[in-house]
Design an enzyme around this catalytic site. Structure first.
Site, short mmCIF file in Angstrom:
data_model
loop_
_atom_site.label_atom_id
_atom_site.label_comp_id
_atom_site.label_asym_id
_atom_site.label_seq_id
_atom_site.Cartn_x
_atom_site.Cartn_y
_atom_site.Cartn_z
N ASP A 51 0.84 -1.20 0.00
CA ASP A 51 0.00 0.00 0.00
C ASP A 51 0.87 1.26 0.00
OD1 ASP A 51 -2.17 -1.65 0.25
OD2 ASP A 51 -2.35 -1.40 2.42
N1 URA Z 1 -1.24 -5.85 4.08
C1 URA Z 1 -1.70 -4.57 4.10
O1 URA Z 1 -2.70 -4.28 4.73
N2 URA Z 1 -1.03 -3.65 3.38
C2 URA Z 1 0.09 -3.92 2.67
O2 URA Z 1 0.67 -3.03 2.05
C3 URA Z 1 0.55 -5.25 2.67
C4 URA Z 1 -0.14 -6.19 3.39
#
Ligand code: URA
Length: 263
Positions: free
Chosen positions: A102
């Site tokens: 993310d």
């Molecule tokens: N899980 C999440 O919530 N975000 C990420 O970026 C990776 C795994």
């Protein structure tokens, strides 16, 4: 495939540079001079030479990248900085991220031009473990911890999450960990959680290891028990750990051993 594309993928130079090389008469295909960069070649059959050096099959490249918060895992974005913007100094043609993190997540992200490697690593049936370090607001009781580890039904999904490993390292009120936490948070992470933290809530630090890659999975697994993730960092993929000497926003090639450890 076009000759200039092949040469660029083989890391001979950027597309622009290899076009110049071709026009300057530095490239031969099957012993014959070719002056047109757009000429079609058949990489499996043709012998390509640049200044009398035979160019092999596309060289496979593998990088470890320490993703900072604030950039998106995409090749291009109309608004945000992307992870590829950090690779200005290398030939990025054909290079792509393995999986995604993310925008506000930091940590280990791999890059390659090897489609097969990517495919194998991402296959759900291979259950490659990915470990995330997190800070979240909230409290997890024994029942919630067990459920996270054994599998839970996330909102809007029909299949339970696979078994996961959860380790809680610290619990307490925000004020106790204020300095440690604030030193970790980048502007974007801080802005998103400032209000939550102002009220001196309970916080917890832990590691969650999952073998799947559902959207926002770690955040959603913790959110299912009222815990809001304020900091998230991927620290390992399989046996490969993030090289902590690698500064945020930097990358380095993987060693042969590291590549093998992922295969
Ligand atoms: N899980 C999440 O919530 N975000 C990420 O970026 C990776 C795994």
């Amino acid at each position: 495939m076009r000759l200039d594309k092949y040469l660029a993928l083989a890391s001979v130079g950027t597309r622009k540079a290899v076009r110049v090389m071709v026009r300057e008469g530095k490239v031969q295909v099957n012993g014959e001079l070719v002056l047109e960069p757009a000429s079609e070649i058949h990489p499996e059959q043709d012998q390509i030479e640049v200044q009398n050096r035979v160019i092999g099959q596309t060289q496979k490249i593998y990088y470890m990248f320490h993703k900072p918060a604030g950039c998106v895992t995409a090749r291009w974005d109309h608004k945000d900085k992307t992870v590829l913007d950090y690779f200005d100094s290398v030939q990025t043609e054909g290079l792509f991220p393995v999986g995604r993190l993310d925008k506000d997540t930091e940590g280990l992200l791999l890059f390659t031009n090897d489609g097969e490697f990517n495919h194998e690593l991402m296959k759900p049936e291979h259950h490659i473990e990915k470990t995330y370090l997190f800070w979240a607001t909230g409290v997890l009781d024994e029942c919630a911890k067990r459920s996270i580890q054994e599998g839970l039904l996330l909102k809007g999904e029909v299949e339970r999450t696979k078994k996961a490993k959860l380790e809680i390292e610290k619990t307490g009120l925000f004020q106790e960990y204020k300095e440690e936490l604030l030193s970790l948070l980048s502007d974007i992470q801080f802005q998103k959680t400032e209000k939550l933290l102002r009220s001196n809530r309970p916080v917890l630090k832990g590691q969650l290891t999952i073998t799947e890659g559902r959207k926002h999975q770690v955040k959603r697994m913790l959110q299912a028990y009222g815990c809001h993730v304020i900091y998230l960092k991927r620290i390992s993929i399989g046996r490969l750990k993030l090289d902590e000497t690698l500064k945020k926003g930097s990358f380095r090639p993987l060693s042969q051993e590291e590549i093998q450890s992922l295969k």
